[in-house]
Motif scaffolding. Structure first.
Motif, mmCIF file in Angstrom:
data_model
loop_
_atom_site.group_PDB
_atom_site.id
_atom_site.type_symbol
_atom_site.label_atom_id
_atom_site.label_comp_id
_atom_site.label_asym_id
_atom_site.label_seq_id
_atom_site.Cartn_x
_atom_site.Cartn_y
_atom_site.Cartn_z
ATOM 1 N N GLY A 115 -2.139 14.633 4.547
ATOM 2 C CA GLY A 115 -1.919 13.820 3.353
ATOM 3 C C GLY A 115 -0.812 12.812 3.566
ATOM 4 N N LEU A 116 0.267 13.237 4.220
ATOM 5 C CA LEU A 116 1.369 12.317 4.498
ATOM 6 C C LEU A 116 0.916 11.228 5.463
ATOM 7 N N SER A 117 0.232 11.617 6.522
ATOM 8 C CA SER A 117 -0.241 10.631 7.502
ATOM 9 C C SER A 117 -1.164 9.609 6.851
ATOM 10 N N ALA A 118 -2.062 10.066 5.995
ATOM 11 C CA ALA A 118 -2.992 9.157 5.317
ATOM 12 C C ALA A 118 -2.242 8.195 4.404
ATOM 13 N N ARG A 119 -1.266 8.690 3.672
ATOM 14 C CA ARG A 119 -0.502 7.833 2.763
ATOM 15 C C ARG A 119 0.347 6.825 3.541
ATOM 16 N N LEU A 120 0.870 7.235 4.696
ATOM 17 C CA LEU A 120 1.681 6.323 5.502
ATOM 18 C C LEU A 120 0.864 5.151 6.040
ATOM 19 N N GLN A 121 -0.446 5.362 6.237
ATOM 20 C CA GLN A 121 -1.295 4.306 6.790
ATOM 21 C C GLN A 121 -1.357 3.074 5.885
ATOM 22 N N THR A 122 -1.206 3.262 4.592
ATOM 23 C CA THR A 122 -1.304 2.144 3.657
ATOM 24 C C THR A 122 0.051 1.717 3.093
ATOM 25 N N ALA A 123 1.105 2.336 3.565
ATOM 26 C CA ALA A 123 2.422 2.106 2.972
ATOM 27 C C ALA A 123 3.067 0.781 3.362
ATOM 28 N N ASN A 124 2.699 0.207 4.488
ATOM 29 C CA ASN A 124 3.342 -1.031 4.930
ATOM 30 C C ASN A 124 3.177 -2.146 3.894
ATOM 31 N N ARG A 125 1.992 -2.266 3.322
ATOM 32 C CA ARG A 125 1.756 -3.296 2.296
ATOM 33 C C ARG A 125 2.630 -3.041 1.078
ATOM 34 N N ARG A 126 2.789 -1.787 0.704
ATOM 35 C CA ARG A 126 3.631 -1.449 -0.448
ATOM 36 C C ARG A 126 5.101 -1.771 -0.146
ATOM 37 N N LEU A 127 5.531 -1.527 1.101
ATOM 38 C CA LEU A 127 6.899 -1.872 1.489
ATOM 39 C C LEU A 127 7.114 -3.379 1.371
ATOM 40 N N GLU A 128 6.174 -4.160 1.873
ATOM 41 C CA GLU A 128 6.279 -5.623 1.779
ATOM 42 C C GLU A 128 6.372 -6.071 0.323
ATOM 43 N N ASP A 129 5.569 -5.444 -0.543
ATOM 44 C CA ASP A 129 5.626 -5.776 -1.972
ATOM 45 C C ASP A 129 6.989 -5.418 -2.561
ATOM 46 N N ALA A 130 7.523 -4.275 -2.171
ATOM 47 C CA ALA A 130 8.831 -3.838 -2.684
ATOM 48 C C ALA A 130 9.935 -4.791 -2.239
ATOM 49 N N VAL A 131 9.875 -5.255 -1.003
ATOM 50 C CA VAL A 131 10.871 -6.214 -0.503
ATOM 51 C C VAL A 131 10.766 -7.516 -1.294
ATOM 52 N N ARG A 132 9.540 -7.986 -1.532
ATOM 53 C CA ARG A 132 9.353 -9.194 -2.347
ATOM 54 C C ARG A 132 9.887 -8.988 -3.765
ATOM 55 N N GLY A 133 9.829 -7.743 -4.245
ATOM 56 C CA GLY A 133 10.312 -7.431 -5.582
ATOM 57 C C GLY A 133 11.820 -7.262 -5.673
ATOM 58 N N GLY A 134 12.515 -7.311 -4.529
ATOM 59 C CA GLY A 134 13.971 -7.232 -4.541
ATOM 60 C C GLY A 134 14.573 -6.013 -3.875
ATOM 61 N N MET A 135 13.754 -5.197 -3.223
ATOM 62 C CA MET A 135 14.296 -4.019 -2.549
ATOM 63 C C MET A 135 15.271 -4.447 -1.455
ATOM 64 N N PRO A 136 16.491 -3.910 -1.464
ATOM 65 C CA PRO A 136 17.498 -4.293 -0.456
ATOM 66 C C PRO A 136 17.259 -3.558 0.875
ATOM 67 N N ILE A 137 16.246 -3.987 1.618
ATOM 68 C CA ILE A 137 15.808 -3.270 2.809
ATOM 69 C C ILE A 137 16.912 -3.133 3.858
ATOM 70 N N GLU A 138 17.713 -4.155 4.057
ATOM 71 C CA GLU A 138 18.764 -4.063 5.068
ATOM 72 C C GLU A 138 19.830 -3.047 4.655
ATOM 73 N N MET A 139 20.149 -3.001 3.376
ATOM 74 C CA MET A 139 21.088 -1.990 2.893
ATOM 75 C C MET A 139 20.511 -0.590 3.123
ATOM 76 N N PHE A 140 19.234 -0.417 2.817
ATOM 77 C CA PHE A 140 18.594 0.879 2.996
ATOM 78 C C PHE A 140 18.594 1.275 4.478
ATOM 79 N N LYS A 141 18.242 0.347 5.352
ATOM 80 C CA LYS A 141 18.230 0.643 6.786
ATOM 81 C C LYS A 141 19.621 1.026 7.274
ATOM 82 N N GLY A 142 20.647 0.373 6.727
ATOM 83 C CA GLY A 142 22.017 0.636 7.136
ATOM 84 C C GLY A 142 22.522 2.018 6.741
ATOM 85 N N MET A 143 21.910 2.645 5.766
ATOM 86 C CA MET A 143 22.389 3.965 5.341
ATOM 87 C C MET A 143 21.581 5.110 5.950
ATOM 88 N N LEU A 144 20.594 4.785 6.768
ATOM 89 C CA LEU A 144 19.796 5.842 7.387
ATOM 90 C C LEU A 144 20.611 6.568 8.454
#
Length: 161
Positions: A115-144
């Motif tokens: 289930g996780l693998s299947a959901r991850l297959q379509t997640a890239n488009r959702r990530l791109e949408d979230a970044v366009r919506g204002g998600m601070p991706i660089e901040m998130f990457k920096g706290m990993l």
């Protein structure tokens, strides 16, 4: 424009919960649970668990349904997979696994590895949408977290998708 994590039915937007407020609160609470065995993981979990709520489609859905967080609804906009994908694709396999599972499962919509693998297959488009919506991706990457706790190194790593 203020982005929200939660709305309240029949209440004005001034009483809704902004996404940054929610993430900061959850991150502090999660870190208080994790700091003794996996320092830094609680912060990452707290900030990433609702990363998909930055999607414009989710924000629109949330305006109309205060229970938009329920990812089992057929007309819903999945949001938890966005943070899981970011962790799985950005971190080492072990760290990605330790973060992606609880993030993807935090609303109970995840039952197994397939289930996780299947959901991850379509997640890239959702990530791109979230970044366009204002998600601070660089901040998130920096706290990993850069490395897994010592106890996790004995686990057999596997690909998440």
């Amino acid at each position: 424009m203020i982005l929200y994590a939660h709305t309240r039915p029949d209440r004005p937007p001034s009483e809704w919960e902004p996404i940054e407020t929610h993430a900061k609160t959850v991150a502090a609470l999660a870190e208080s649970f994790c700091e003794g065995f996996a320092p830094g993981f609680g912060q990452a979990l707290g900030w990433l668990h609702d990363a998909g709520k930055y999607q414009p489609a989710f924000q629109q859905y949330l305006q109309n349904d205060s229970e938009a967080y329920d990812e089992t609804k057929p007309d819903g906009v999945p949001h938890s997979i966005v943070g899981a994908w970011l962790a799985a694709k950005t971190c080492t396999a072990c760290v990605g696994q330790l973060l992606a599972w609880p993030i993807a499962a935090h609303h109970g919509a995840l039952r197994d590895k397939a289930g996780l693998s299947a959901r991850l297959q379509t997640a890239n488009r959702r990530l791109e949408d979230a970044v366009r919506g204002g998600m601070p991706i660089e901040m998130f990457k920096g706290m990993l977290p850069q490395d897994a706790p010592l106890w996790a190194h004995s686990w057999e790593a596997f690909a998440l998708g």
